[in-house]
Design a protein around this motif. Structure first.
Motif, mmCIF file in Angstrom:
data_model
loop_
_atom_site.group_PDB
_atom_site.id
_atom_site.type_symbol
_atom_site.label_atom_id
_atom_site.label_comp_id
_atom_site.label_asym_id
_atom_site.label_seq_id
_atom_site.Cartn_x
_atom_site.Cartn_y
_atom_site.Cartn_z
ATOM 1 N N LEU A 170 40.899 60.623 15.548
ATOM 2 C CA LEU A 170 39.642 60.724 16.307
ATOM 3 C C LEU A 170 39.315 59.353 16.888
ATOM 4 C CD1 LEU A 170 37.490 62.998 13.946
ATOM 5 C CD2 LEU A 170 38.525 63.633 16.118
ATOM 6 N N VAL A 171 38.854 59.338 18.129
ATOM 7 C CA VAL A 171 38.597 58.063 18.796
ATOM 8 C C VAL A 171 37.080 57.816 18.887
ATOM 9 C CG1 VAL A 171 38.735 59.128 21.114
ATOM 10 C CG2 VAL A 171 39.182 56.704 20.857
ATOM 11 N N HIS A 172 36.706 56.564 18.691
ATOM 12 C CA HIS A 172 35.291 56.181 18.798
ATOM 13 C C HIS A 172 35.118 55.317 20.034
ATOM 14 C CE1 HIS A 172 35.682 57.196 14.535
ATOM 15 N NE2 HIS A 172 34.384 57.425 14.545
ATOM 16 N N MET A 173 34.261 55.756 20.939
ATOM 17 C CA MET A 173 34.040 55.002 22.168
ATOM 18 C C MET A 173 32.578 54.550 22.233
ATOM 19 S SD MET A 173 36.571 57.197 24.650
ATOM 20 C CE MET A 173 35.728 56.670 26.045
ATOM 21 N N THR A 174 32.387 53.266 22.471
ATOM 22 C CA THR A 174 31.027 52.717 22.394
ATOM 23 C C THR A 174 30.537 52.150 23.730
ATOM 24 O OG1 THR A 174 31.343 52.208 20.065
ATOM 25 C CG2 THR A 174 29.574 51.021 21.194
ATOM 26 N N PRO A 175 29.459 52.737 24.270
ATOM 27 C CA PRO A 175 28.831 52.165 25.474
ATOM 28 C C PRO A 175 27.730 51.189 25.072
ATOM 29 C CG PRO A 175 27.926 54.327 25.007
ATOM 30 C CD PRO A 175 28.836 54.009 23.863
ATOM 31 N N GLY A 176 27.171 50.510 26.072
ATOM 32 C CA GLY A 176 26.150 49.512 25.777
ATOM 33 C C GLY A 176 26.857 48.235 25.351
ATOM 34 N N VAL A 177 27.796 47.789 26.170
ATOM 35 C CA VAL A 177 28.572 46.592 25.815
ATOM 36 C C VAL A 177 28.471 45.550 26.931
ATOM 37 C CG1 VAL A 177 30.863 45.698 25.241
ATOM 38 C CG2 VAL A 177 30.188 47.980 24.455
ATOM 39 N N LYS A 178 28.209 44.336 26.526
ATOM 40 C CA LYS A 178 28.242 43.192 27.438
ATOM 41 C C LYS A 178 28.752 41.986 26.667
ATOM 42 C CE LYS A 178 25.228 43.787 31.370
ATOM 43 N NZ LYS A 178 24.035 43.363 32.069
ATOM 44 N N LEU A 179 29.149 40.958 27.386
ATOM 45 C CA LEU A 179 29.676 39.787 26.664
ATOM 46 C C LEU A 179 28.575 39.086 25.878
ATOM 47 C CD1 LEU A 179 32.264 38.449 29.250
ATOM 48 C CD2 LEU A 179 32.741 39.529 27.050
ATOM 49 N N GLU A 180 27.333 39.315 26.297
ATOM 50 C CA GLU A 180 26.215 38.785 25.504
ATOM 51 C C GLU A 180 25.265 39.925 25.144
ATOM 52 O OE1 GLU A 180 24.299 35.492 27.389
ATOM 53 O OE2 GLU A 180 26.142 34.320 27.257
ATOM 54 N N CYS A 181 24.735 39.897 23.906
ATOM 55 C CA CYS A 181 23.784 40.932 23.487
ATOM 56 C C CYS A 181 22.564 40.895 24.402
ATOM 57 C CB CYS A 181 23.269 40.658 22.079
ATOM 58 S SG CYS A 181 24.493 40.843 20.841
ATOM 59 N N GLY A 182 21.807 41.960 24.422
ATOM 60 C CA GLY A 182 20.582 41.957 25.225
ATOM 61 C C GLY A 182 20.160 43.371 25.532
ATOM 62 N N LYS A 183 19.276 43.494 26.496
ATOM 63 C CA LYS A 183 18.715 44.809 26.855
ATOM 64 C C LYS A 183 18.566 44.868 28.362
ATOM 65 C CE LYS A 183 15.762 45.097 22.780
ATOM 66 N NZ LYS A 183 15.197 43.929 22.201
ATOM 67 N N ASP A 184 18.456 46.078 28.921
ATOM 68 C CA ASP A 184 18.011 46.136 30.305
ATOM 69 C C ASP A 184 16.540 46.555 30.287
ATOM 70 O OD1 ASP A 184 17.844 48.873 30.083
ATOM 71 O OD2 ASP A 184 19.454 49.330 31.500
ATOM 72 N N SER A 185 15.958 46.781 31.467
ATOM 73 C CA SER A 185 14.514 47.049 31.486
ATOM 74 C C SER A 185 14.200 48.501 31.150
ATOM 75 C CB SER A 185 13.963 46.700 32.865
ATOM 76 O OG SER A 185 14.631 47.497 33.824
ATOM 77 N N SER A 222 20.716 53.710 23.560
ATOM 78 C CA SER A 222 19.385 53.441 24.103
ATOM 79 C C SER A 222 18.302 53.355 23.025
ATOM 80 C CB SER A 222 19.028 54.526 25.112
ATOM 81 O OG SER A 222 19.399 55.790 24.612
ATOM 82 N N LEU A 223 17.354 52.495 23.277
ATOM 83 C CA LEU A 223 16.258 52.229 22.343
ATOM 84 C C LEU A 223 15.477 53.509 22.022
ATOM 85 C CD1 LEU A 223 14.540 49.940 20.993
ATOM 86 C CD2 LEU A 223 13.152 49.970 23.062
ATOM 87 N N GLY A 224 15.248 53.748 20.748
ATOM 88 C CA GLY A 224 14.424 54.883 20.338
ATOM 89 C C GLY A 224 15.110 56.230 20.475
ATOM 90 N N THR A 260 28.138 43.055 21.743
ATOM 91 C CA THR A 260 29.311 42.353 22.292
ATOM 92 C C THR A 260 30.601 43.108 21.913
ATOM 93 O OG1 THR A 260 29.581 41.045 20.292
ATOM 94 C CG2 THR A 260 28.160 40.117 22.017
ATOM 95 N N PRO A 261 31.691 42.894 22.650
ATOM 96 C CA PRO A 261 32.973 43.524 22.295
ATOM 97 C C PRO A 261 33.379 43.202 20.858
ATOM 98 C CG PRO A 261 33.126 42.547 24.474
ATOM 99 C CD PRO A 261 31.795 42.128 23.920
ATOM 100 N N ILE A 265 32.971 50.597 26.315
ATOM 101 C CA ILE A 265 32.663 51.151 27.640
ATOM 102 C C ILE A 265 31.756 50.138 28.341
ATOM 103 C CG2 ILE A 265 31.548 53.019 28.911
ATOM 104 C CD1 ILE A 265 32.126 54.882 26.583
ATOM 105 N N VAL A 266 32.219 49.609 29.439
ATOM 106 C CA VAL A 266 31.439 48.581 30.135
ATOM 107 C C VAL A 266 31.138 49.032 31.560
ATOM 108 C CG1 VAL A 266 31.326 46.152 30.819
ATOM 109 C CG2 VAL A 266 32.597 46.807 28.757
#
Ligand code: S5P
Length: 468
Positions: A401-416, A362-364, A423-424, A437-438
């Protein structure tokens, strides 16, 4: 003015002092660098900024703006901006709570390059904080210039983030010059040298060790001693997927339906059990059955963040009795090691696993720099229970150790609401994370099975391309 003269002037105005000092980190140091004093000597400030601009000429990337790391480097960046007629940006330390809530002030376009100006570098974490703020609004950073490098790891730390640090002088050179001019004695010189070698911050993963052979999920499963990661990598290998779905839905029916449909494409399902409005223990029974049938693990994204005793109760008791069914949980490191110890008291005997949140999407967010470094250390010291990270990239080279990344979509961007998407391909291929993590990218898709397949393919292809 030449460099020796500059060093002597900085010493004369007590920008560099020798004695016994306790640094912000609690470490005892024989040398103290405080270049804030420079603002009281305008001519010296102009000299310093001239040197910084000279160093900027070595920058590898192009830049349209400059940005000083708050606060000491702000006036230095201002001097450069005025003299060289190059636009400046200012990074706010905290986003304003009113008005436009801007993190970065000044005019820029997405994709513009920016040069970082800094006075002193120790681990490089202050530079990184500013870089991350700039990156979060789409500004690219490839180079940083610094007046004094304390030689305590900043170069490597920044190199790991693909940033080249150009320093005007290094602490070891400063002490040589001062000894030569009789300003400090040889005893002090050796004290400072010892201090430098004994207090070097290591980057999360040394870039010098690259390229490393990328291990397959199957090979990593063999290496793991924790039953959860052993199983997870085995599933990833067998099902050819590094996709975790985040089933953030409000009814038990919706969650179960989604998982029934996309179960074959995921290695793990992530829940927020407290979102569900019609929760009942039968739901968990069914959840476990679907997980078993389709061979995936369960991850309750509870983000524990309290003292050890409280998290222990939250994990084991209450309505959801999370430890009874979730193979994996996660925790913030902010309370200190007690959070891991408390959770461990419940989870260890049940062969459960925990991920530490080392970075956020998340931003900030504040999980950056030293916080991330301390979180990595906490994980490395508790490997019997902590099996990896929620992070935005690979943070350490340990293949168990496993690294799991949320904030993934097929196109970059943001929500409101500040969520930021990568991207993956970026997450797995470039940033070296293991798992995507999608959430909404799948559960809000018109055809969730088609979407799950698309994410599975994109994530797995990015992994395959890394293999030798
Ligand atoms: O930094 C984080 C950590 C997590 S666990 N950022 C996140 O978005 N998450 C979780 O991932 C978040 O709580 C949500 O459940 C999921 C992302 O959902 P999406 O719909 O934005 O893909």
């Amino acid at each position: 003015m030449d460099l020796e003269k500059l060093i002597l002037e900085l010493f004369a105005v007590e920008g560099i002092k020798f004695g016994n000092y306790t640094l912000k980190s609690g470490i005892e140091a024989p040398v103290y660098v405080d270049l804030r004093v420079v603002i009281s000597y305008p001519k010296l400030m102009v000299e310093v900024s001239n040197f910084l601009w000279e160093a900027a000429k070595k920058a590898k990337g192009s830049f349209k703006t400059i940005c000083g790391v708050p606060y000491t480097a702000l006036p230095l960046a201002t001097c450069i901006s005025v003299k060289e007629n190059i636009p400046m940006l200012i990074r706010r330390k905290e986003a304003k709570g009113y008005g436009t809530k801007k993190l970065i002030e000044g005019i820029f376009n997405e994709g513009d390059g920016c040069l970082i100006i800094e006075d002193v570098c120790t681990s490089g974490s202050s530079v990184l904080d500013t870089v991350q703020a700039l990156n979060s609004v789409g500004i690219a950073v490839t180079d940083a210039v610094v007046l004094l490098d304390r030689e305590q790891g900043a170069v490597d730390m920044l190199k790991y983030e693909n940033i080249t640090l150009h320093s005007i002088c290094k602490l070891s050179h400063v002490i040589e010059v001062l000894e030569k001019h009789g300003k400090i004695d040889s005893d002090m010189v050796s004290k400072v040298k010892t201090f430098i070698t004994e207090n070097r911050f290591k980057p999360p993963s040394s870039i010098d060790q690259l390229p490393k052979k990328v291990l397959t999920y199957g090979e990593r499963s063999e290496l793991c001693t924790h039953p959860v990661t052993k199983e997870l990598f085995k599933i990833m290998h067998e099902k050819e997927t590094n996709l975790v779905v985040s089933a953030d839905l409000k009814t038990t029916k919706e969650v179960l339906q989604v998982l029934k449909k996309i179960g074959p494409h995921i290695c793990m399902a992530k829940t927020h059990i407290d979102i569900i409005e019609d929760y009942n223990p039968e739901f968990v029974t069914q959840l476990c059955e679907i997980a078993k049938k389709h061979n995936f693990l369960l991850f309750e994204d509870r983000k524990f963040a309290d003292i050890g005793n409280t998290v222990k109760l939250q994990y084991s008791s209450g309505l959801y009795r999370i430890s009874d069914w979730a193979h994996v949980i996660n925790a913030h490191s902010v309370p200190g090691e007690g959070v891991v110890k408390g959770l461990k008291e419940v989870g260890l005997v049940k062969d459960r696993a925990c991920l530490l949140i080392a970075e956020m999407s998340s931003l900030g967010n504040l999980a950056t720099g030293d916080y991330t470094v301390a979180t990595i250390k906490m994980a490395e010291e508790n490997k019997d229970f902590v099996v990896g990270f929620i992070s935005q990239k690979k943070l350490c080279d340990d293949p168990t150790l496993v690294h799991m990344t949320p904030g993934v979509k097929l196109e970059c961007g943001k929500d409101s609401l500040g969520q930021q998407y990568l991207t993956p391909d970026e997450v797995i291929g470039r940033r070296g994370s293991d798992i995507i993590i999608v959430g909404r990218g799948i559960v809000q898709a018109h055809d969730i099975v088609k979407a799950a397949k698309a994410y599975q393919q994109a994530g797995y292809l990015a992994y395959q391309q890394l293999l030798p």
